[in-house]
Each structure stands twice: as C-alpha cells, then as structure tokens.
Design a protein around this motif. Sequence first.
Motif, PDB file in Angstrom:
ATOM      1  N   TYR A 205      46.041  31.479  23.176  1.00 26.64           N
ATOM      2  CA  TYR A 205      47.178  32.125  22.533  1.00 26.64           C
ATOM      3  C   TYR A 205      48.252  32.490  23.548  1.00 26.64           C
ATOM      4  CZ  TYR A 205      45.093  32.283  17.945  1.00 26.64           C
ATOM      5  OH  TYR A 205      44.571  31.935  16.727  1.00 26.64           O
ATOM      6  N   ARG A 206      47.862  32.839  24.769  1.00 21.21           N
ATOM      7  CA  ARG A 206      48.865  33.086  25.810  1.00 21.21           C
ATOM      8  C   ARG A 206      49.652  31.817  26.101  1.00 21.21           C
ATOM      9  NH1 ARG A 206      45.535  36.531  30.224  1.00 21.21           N
ATOM     10  NH2 ARG A 206      45.521  38.501  29.112  1.00 21.21           N
ATOM     11  N   LEU A 207      48.951  30.695  26.196  1.00 22.69           N
ATOM     12  CA  LEU A 207      49.620  29.424  26.438  1.00 22.69           C
ATOM     13  C   LEU A 207      50.505  29.048  25.263  1.00 22.69           C
ATOM     14  CD1 LEU A 207      49.986  27.086  28.365  1.00 22.69           C
ATOM     15  CD2 LEU A 207      47.964  26.021  27.396  1.00 22.69           C
ATOM     16  N   LEU A 208      50.088  29.373  24.071  1.00 21.59           N
ATOM     17  CA  LEU A 208      50.891  29.099  22.881  1.00 21.59           C
ATOM     18  C   LEU A 208      52.185  29.900  22.908  1.00 21.59           C
ATOM     19  CD1 LEU A 208      50.923  27.636  20.114  1.00 21.59           C
ATOM     20  CD2 LEU A 208      49.927  29.709  19.166  1.00 21.59           C
ATOM     21  N   ASP A 209      52.135  31.137  23.411  1.00 20.94           N
ATOM     22  CA  ASP A 209      53.313  32.003  23.446  1.00 20.94           C
ATOM     23  C   ASP A 209      54.145  31.827  24.707  1.00 20.94           C
ATOM     24  OD1 ASP A 209      52.713  33.059  21.004  1.00 20.94           O
ATOM     25  OD2 ASP A 209      51.550  34.732  21.818  1.00 20.94           O
ATOM     26  N   ALA A 210      53.640  31.091  25.687  1.00 26.08           N
ATOM     27  CA  ALA A 210      54.351  30.919  26.952  1.00 26.08           C
ATOM     28  C   ALA A 210      55.605  30.072  26.757  1.00 26.08           C
ATOM     29  CB  ALA A 210      53.427  30.258  27.981  1.00 26.08           C
ATOM     30  N   PRO A 211      56.589  30.258  27.631  1.00 28.89           N
ATOM     31  CA  PRO A 211      57.774  29.398  27.548  1.00 28.89           C
ATOM     32  C   PRO A 211      57.388  27.936  27.765  1.00 28.89           C
ATOM     33  CG  PRO A 211      58.124  31.197  29.118  1.00 28.89           C
ATOM     34  CD  PRO A 211      56.697  31.255  28.680  1.00 28.89           C
ATOM     35  N   GLY A 212      57.933  27.053  26.959  1.00 23.72           N
ATOM     36  CA  GLY A 212      57.622  25.634  27.078  1.00 23.72           C
ATOM     37  C   GLY A 212      56.291  25.260  26.460  1.00 23.72           C
TER      38      GLY A 212
ATOM     39  N   ASP B 193      49.074  23.783   3.647  1.00 21.77           N
ATOM     40  CA  ASP B 193      49.007  24.611   2.452  1.00 21.77           C
ATOM     41  C   ASP B 193      48.033  25.777   2.631  1.00 21.77           C
ATOM     42  OD1 ASP B 193      50.785  22.955   1.221  1.00 21.77           O
ATOM     43  OD2 ASP B 193      49.251  21.779   0.189  1.00 21.77           O
ATOM     44  N   TYR B 194      47.095  25.644   3.517  1.00 14.32           N
ATOM     45  CA  TYR B 194      46.054  26.657   3.699  1.00 14.32           C
ATOM     46  C   TYR B 194      46.306  27.587   4.877  1.00 14.32           C
ATOM     47  CZ  TYR B 194      43.493  23.708   0.491  1.00 14.32           C
ATOM     48  OH  TYR B 194      43.120  22.983  -0.595  1.00 14.32           O
ATOM     49  N   ARG B 195      47.125  27.175   5.808  1.00 12.50           N
ATOM     50  CA  ARG B 195      47.344  28.000   6.994  1.00 12.50           C
ATOM     51  C   ARG B 195      48.735  27.755   7.544  1.00 12.50           C
ATOM     52  NH1 ARG B 195      47.831  24.647  11.083  1.00 12.50           N
ATOM     53  NH2 ARG B 195      46.690  22.719  11.056  1.00 12.50           N
ATOM     54  N   ARG B 196      49.186  28.677   8.345  1.00 12.76           N
ATOM     55  CA  ARG B 196      50.428  28.463   9.088  1.00 12.76           C
ATOM     56  C   ARG B 196      50.067  27.692  10.331  1.00 12.76           C
ATOM     57  NH1 ARG B 196      54.853  32.635   8.612  1.00 12.76           N
ATOM     58  NH2 ARG B 196      55.500  31.390  10.356  1.00 12.76           N
ATOM     59  N   ASN B 197      50.790  26.642  10.611  1.00 10.96           N
ATOM     60  CA  ASN B 197      50.442  25.851  11.784  1.00 10.96           C
ATOM     61  C   ASN B 197      50.961  26.512  13.056  1.00 10.96           C
ATOM     62  OD1 ASN B 197      53.147  25.249  11.667  1.00 10.96           O
ATOM     63  ND2 ASN B 197      52.845  23.190  10.913  1.00 10.96           N
ATOM     64  N   ALA B 198      50.483  26.031  14.189  1.00 11.07           N
ATOM     65  CA  ALA B 198      50.784  26.668  15.470  1.00 11.07           C
ATOM     66  C   ALA B 198      52.269  26.595  15.806  1.00 11.07           C
ATOM     67  CB  ALA B 198      49.956  26.023  16.577  1.00 11.07           C
ATOM     68  N   VAL B 199      52.934  25.524  15.416  1.00  7.74           N
ATOM     69  CA  VAL B 199      54.361  25.394  15.726  1.00  7.74           C
ATOM     70  C   VAL B 199      55.163  26.458  14.986  1.00  7.74           C
ATOM     71  CG1 VAL B 199      56.356  23.872  15.542  1.00  7.74           C
ATOM     72  CG2 VAL B 199      54.164  22.936  16.234  1.00  7.74           C
ATOM     73  N   SER B 200      54.893  26.631  13.701  1.00  6.83           N
ATOM     74  CA  SER B 200      55.636  27.641  12.952  1.00  6.83           C
ATOM     75  C   SER B 200      55.243  29.048  13.396  1.00  6.83           C
ATOM     76  CB  SER B 200      55.413  27.473  11.447  1.00  6.83           C
ATOM     77  OG  SER B 200      54.070  27.719  11.114  1.00  6.83           O
TER      78      SER B 200
ATOM     79  N   ALA C  88      51.522  23.637  21.198  1.00  7.57           N
ATOM     80  CA  ALA C  88      51.447  23.979  19.773  1.00  7.57           C
ATOM     81  C   ALA C  88      51.257  22.716  18.931  1.00  7.57           C
ATOM     82  CB  ALA C  88      52.710  24.730  19.348  1.00  7.57           C
ATOM     83  N   LEU C  89      51.963  21.647  19.279  1.00  8.01           N
ATOM     84  CA  LEU C  89      51.793  20.388  18.550  1.00  8.01           C
ATOM     85  C   LEU C  89      50.381  19.840  18.728  1.00  8.01           C
ATOM     86  CD1 LEU C  89      55.192  18.613  19.231  1.00  8.01           C
ATOM     87  CD2 LEU C  89      54.324  19.409  17.042  1.00  8.01           C
ATOM     88  N   ALA C  90      49.864  19.883  19.966  1.00 10.92           N
ATOM     89  CA  ALA C  90      48.507  19.401  20.221  1.00 10.92           C
ATOM     90  C   ALA C  90      47.481  20.239  19.472  1.00 10.92           C
ATOM     91  CB  ALA C  90      48.218  19.429  21.726  1.00 10.92           C
ATOM     92  N   TRP C  91      47.714  21.537  19.384  1.00  9.18           N
ATOM     93  CA  TRP C  91      46.824  22.447  18.648  1.00  9.18           C
ATOM     94  C   TRP C  91      46.766  22.011  17.181  1.00  9.18           C
ATOM     95  CZ3 TRP C  91      46.258  28.171  20.061  1.00  9.18           C
ATOM     96  CH2 TRP C  91      45.501  28.846  19.126  1.00  9.18           C
ATOM     97  N   ASP C  92      47.929  21.787  16.571  1.00  8.41           N
ATOM     98  CA  ASP C  92      47.963  21.372  15.170  1.00  8.41           C
ATOM     99  C   ASP C  92      47.281  20.023  14.970  1.00  8.41           C
ATOM    100  OD1 ASP C  92      49.211  23.632  14.278  1.00  8.41           O
ATOM    101  OD2 ASP C  92      51.219  22.792  14.404  1.00  8.41           O
ATOM    102  N   GLN C  93      47.501  19.092  15.875  1.00  7.39           N
ATOM    103  CA  GLN C  93      46.863  17.780  15.757  1.00  7.39           C
ATOM    104  C   GLN C  93      45.353  17.901  15.861  1.00  7.39           C
ATOM    105  OE1 GLN C  93      48.755  15.426  18.753  1.00  7.39           O
ATOM    106  NE2 GLN C  93      50.587  15.036  17.513  1.00  7.39           N
ATOM    107  N   ALA C  94      44.864  18.758  16.753  1.00  5.15           N
ATOM    108  CA  ALA C  94      43.421  18.948  16.912  1.00  5.15           C
ATOM    109  C   ALA C  94      42.809  19.544  15.642  1.00  5.15           C
ATOM    110  CB  ALA C  94      43.143  19.855  18.109  1.00  5.15           C
ATOM    111  N   ILE C  95      43.496  20.496  15.039  1.00  5.84           N
ATOM    112  CA  ILE C  95      42.985  21.099  13.800  1.00  5.84           C
ATOM    113  C   ILE C  95      42.984  20.072  12.674  1.00  5.84           C
ATOM    114  CG2 ILE C  95      43.509  22.789  12.003  1.00  5.84           C
ATOM    115  CD1 ILE C  95      44.216  24.740  14.205  1.00  5.84           C
TER     116      ILE C  95
END
Length: 141
Positions: A7-14, A80-87, A19-26
């Motif tokens: 989550y720190r990496l998700l919130d980090a600049p850049g 539809d079931y969750r908010r993705n990491a990018v949003s 976030a895209l890789a996180w969504d693809q993995a899910i």
Amino acid sequence: MSPRSAYRLLDAPGGDGFALAWDQAIDEGIERMRADALERALGGAFVPVFRRGKIVRVEHRRCDRLAIALLAGKDRSVDDYRRNAVSRRKYRQDMAALDAEREARRLAAEAVWAQHQVILDRIEADRLARRPALEPRVRRL
C-alpha cells in the motif's frame, strides 16, 4: 512483500504502473479461480471421508450448486465488486489535494484574523492613549 509495503508503494509518487499491475494480478487470479471452479463443477473433486479421526475412503463428488452458480450468468467484471487500485490511488491523491487546499484556506483565514487583530489592538491602544487621565470625583472628605 507485506501488505503495508504494497500500500505504501501504491501511494508513492509514480506508483501508477504498480496500481495497473495490481489490478491485472487480481483480474488474473479471479479468472484462475473461475476456471478452477468450472473444472470442479464439471469434473468433480475427490473428497476424503473421515470416521473417528481416520480416513475411511475417498469419494468422487460433483458440485451441482457450483455448476448452477457458474451457469447463472453472473459473469460481471471485477470492477463491479470492488474499487480497483488505479481508482483507489486517484481517490487518495484527490483527497490529499483537497486536504492541502483546506489547509491553505485555514492558514489564509488565520493570517487575515491576525491582521484584523493587529488593527483592533492598534485602535484600542489609540483610544486608551487619547483618553484624558480621570480625576477622582471626590476631592475632599
């Protein structure tokens, strides 16, 4: 990687790529789970049967409920079931910008209040300086 560091990496600049890789993995994990569920629904699964803590036999069972659920047509996307990491990342960035804007407004309001207080203090000091010294009302007893 721990959840906290993710989550720190998700919130980090850049962190947009992360976030895209996180969504693809899910999405990939959910597709694997659907494929596995379909395989178990069609082919069944081997289930051990225990009696008094010991395995007695292994049965081959099919799960009709799983097949019905897969055939029910509820094949909606994961979004539809969750908010993705990018949003989620964009939402957090928007909230941080909103907090910074509110803090800037608060600091500006405090600066204006301080200026007004200086003016009021100056007016009060001028009023006290212009006031003649009061003589006592009773001069003799």
